[in-house]
Design an enzyme around this catalytic site. Structure first.
Site, PDB file in Angstrom:
ATOM      1  N   LYS A  45      58.809  32.359 -75.864  1.00 18.60           N
ATOM      2  CA  LYS A  45      57.974  32.294 -74.648  1.00 18.60           C
ATOM      3  C   LYS A  45      58.286  31.009 -73.876  1.00 18.60           C
ATOM      4  CE  LYS A  45      54.210  30.293 -77.403  1.00 18.60           C
ATOM      5  NZ  LYS A  45      52.985  30.623 -78.165  1.00 18.60           N
ATOM      6  N   ARG A 144      40.340  33.327 -78.999  1.00 17.16           N
ATOM      7  CA  ARG A 144      41.200  33.205 -77.833  1.00 17.16           C
ATOM      8  C   ARG A 144      41.718  34.582 -77.420  1.00 17.16           C
ATOM      9  NH1 ARG A 144      46.889  29.866 -77.906  1.00 17.16           N
ATOM     10  NH2 ARG A 144      47.477  31.648 -79.189  1.00 17.16           N
ATOM     11  N   TYR A 264      55.924   1.255 -58.215  1.00 19.10           N
ATOM     12  CA  TYR A 264      54.690   1.581 -57.497  1.00 19.10           C
ATOM     13  C   TYR A 264      53.509   0.788 -58.043  1.00 19.10           C
ATOM     14  CZ  TYR A 264      56.760   5.571 -55.072  1.00 19.10           C
ATOM     15  OH  TYR A 264      57.516   6.364 -54.276  1.00 19.10           O
ATOM     16  N   MET A 312      58.536   9.817 -59.376  1.00 20.34           N
ATOM     17  CA  MET A 312      58.850  11.250 -59.407  1.00 20.34           C
ATOM     18  C   MET A 312      60.280  11.508 -59.890  1.00 20.34           C
ATOM     19  SD  MET A 312      58.889  14.009 -56.295  1.00 20.34           S
ATOM     20  CE  MET A 312      57.183  13.813 -55.850  1.00 20.34           C
TER      21      MET A 312
HETATM   22  C1  LIG Z   1      53.206  30.307 -79.513  1.00 18.78           C
HETATM   23  C2  LIG Z   1      52.802  31.233 -80.594  1.00 18.78           C
HETATM   24  C3  LIG Z   1      53.516  31.242 -81.809  1.00 18.78           C
HETATM   25  C4  LIG Z   1      54.561  30.212 -82.145  1.00 18.78           C
HETATM   26  O1  LIG Z   1      53.903  29.021 -82.484  1.00 18.78           O
HETATM   27  P1  LIG Z   1      54.694  27.700 -82.975  1.00 18.78           P
HETATM   28  O2  LIG Z   1      53.618  26.765 -83.329  1.00 18.78           O
HETATM   29  O3  LIG Z   1      55.490  27.251 -81.789  1.00 18.78           O
HETATM   30  O4  LIG Z   1      55.549  28.105 -84.107  1.00 18.78           O
HETATM   31  C5  LIG Z   1      53.201  32.223 -82.745  1.00 18.78           C
HETATM   32  N1  LIG Z   1      52.211  33.116 -82.502  1.00 18.78           N
HETATM   33  C6  LIG Z   1      51.486  33.111 -81.359  1.00 18.78           C
HETATM   34  C7  LIG Z   1      50.401  34.108 -81.174  1.00 18.78           C
HETATM   35  C8  LIG Z   1      51.752  32.155 -80.378  1.00 18.78           C
HETATM   36  O5  LIG Z   1      51.011  32.143 -79.262  1.00 18.78           O
END
Ligand SMILES: *Cc1c(COP(=O)(O)O)cnc(C)c1O
Length: 386
Positions: A45, A144, A264, A312
């Site tokens: 992801k 969640r 800055y 930046m």
């Molecule tokens: C992001 C995620 C993972 C991977 O988690 P890591 O801590 O990066 O290994 C696995 N399962 C779900 C549901 C996630 O959202």
């Protein structure tokens, strides 16, 4: 923003090097840990945690990974052409409204997180007049994503019509703290809630979850961070290989007098005559402004303090005792590499490695190294052949 130049070079101020062979090594290390009976997937992801899903996912496939996870349907659709058809892609954040047909057509597995998503997928299967694969997520204490215990109670077999549930999963909230009471609590809750899906593979562990031991491996694991070199066991030495190098070029150097101000807000005032270098990397490239107080970069193995605020597009560093010859215009200064891990840079920024990697901008010259670029690995291969 990618630019074609006549010389064929990217004239970027900073370079991000991604070691695909190290990602493959990390994958095999985790796959070996869980053993051949457990499927080891790969979470790609957020563009493979900022490192480039189009490069990373095929490398993981080559290392043996067949189950890929992204957060959004758009990420899955973009990745689909880069993976062979026997690789599955699951969408962790679930089935988006109106995304059913695209998801079904591309053969993407939605993670069904609510009864509403389940009903929409079942309706889509009815329209398509075929059975559609899916993952079902149960909420076992993170509040969640996933079906709540109450929703699970309302889940009849009729409601699952047309859906081929390939995996039942949940997610750990505190896996990076090995002794946390939440781990055993969530595991027990997952086992009892998932009982309803007899005979269907189960998955609970992310990277850190794998290190909680075999009880947490179930039938499939879903590592992300550990593949990319982030320490999955923060209280112990990092068992993973580093994957990322980040370096920035010196744009110019200057000498300042005691009492001169830098950057800055005039936040920094030199206590003594100093030599400074300005580097082409700033907060637009993912370098946190919080780094100004405690951050260092490395040249020739020496730690150089950041002087003044992070801008930046640039930072200014104090060259200390380093000689002028070693730091000519264009010399590369290390931000992440052998002297500073991604976790260390994160800690100096007041955050975690995940946020550093996913926050890296797109202005870098990106170099992808595979096994052929690594002398030690190709030597090994040669040894194996001879
Ligand atoms: C992001 C995620 C993972 C991977 O988690 P890591 O801590 O990066 O290994 C696995 N399962 C779900 C549901 C996630 O959202």
């Amino acid at each position: 923003m990618s630019v074609e130049t006549r010389s064929g070079h990217r004239h970027a101020g900073a370079t991000l090097t991604v070691d695909l062979a190290a990602i493959q090594w990390n994958y095999r290390c985790l796959a070996d840990m869980v053993g051949a009976q457990v499927r080891c997937g790969g979470v790609v992801k957020a563009d493979a945690y900022g490192l480039g899903a189009r490069q990373v996912a095929p490398a993981l496939y080559q290392a043996g990974c067949r189950d890929f996870y992204v957060a959004h349907l758009d990420e899955a659709l973009a990745l689909r052409p880069y993976l062979p058809s026997n690789a599955s892609i699951a969408v962790l954040n679930g089935l988006p409204c109106g995304g059913e047909d695209d998801c079904a057509e591309a053969g993407i597995l939605p993670v069904l997180n609510s009864l509403a998503q389940l009903d929409a997928w079942s309706a889509c299967a009815r329209r398509a007049e075929r059975v559609l694969g899916a993952v079902v997520q149960i909420d076992c204490g993170m509040s969640r994503l996933g079906l709540s215990p109450r929703e699970l109670g309302e889940l009849s077999d009729a409601r699952l019509r047309g859906i081929d549930v390939r995996l039942v999963m949940s997610h750990l909230a505190c896996a990076d703290v090995a002794g946390h009471a939440a781990n055993a609590y969530q595991r027990a809750r997952f086992c009892s809630l998932a009982d309803r899906f007899a005979g269907i593979p189960k998955s609970l562990a992310n990277s850190s979850g794998i290190f909680l031991g075999p009880d947490y491996h179930h039938d499939a694991v879903r590592p992300g961070a550990a593949l990319y070199g982030i320490n999955p066991t923060p209280s112990r030495p990092n068992p993973m290989r580093p994957v990322v190098r980040l370096s920035a070029a010196i744009v110019q150097t200057r000498e300042i007098e005691a009492g001169d101000h830098v950057g800055y807000g005039w936040d920094f005032r030199a206590a003594r005559p100093s030599r400074l270098a300005t580097l082409s990397i700033g907060y637009a490239d993912g370098l946190h402004r919080a780094l100004a107080r405690s951050g260092v970069v490395y040249a020739e193995g020496c730690a150089l303090a950041i002087a003044g605020r992070v801008s930046m597009d640039s930072i200014t560093v104090d060259l200390g005792e380093l000689s002028a010859e070693s730091l000519a215009r264009g010399a590369e200064i290390e931000l992440i590499g052998p002297h500073q891990s991604v976790d260390e840079l994160a800690s100096a920024s007041g955050t975690i490695g995940y946020e550093i990697l996913t926050g890296l901008g797109d202005r870098y010259r990106r170099i992808y190294r595979d096994a052929a670029d690594r002398p030690q690995d190709s030597e090994l291969r040669k040894e194996m052949v001879s």
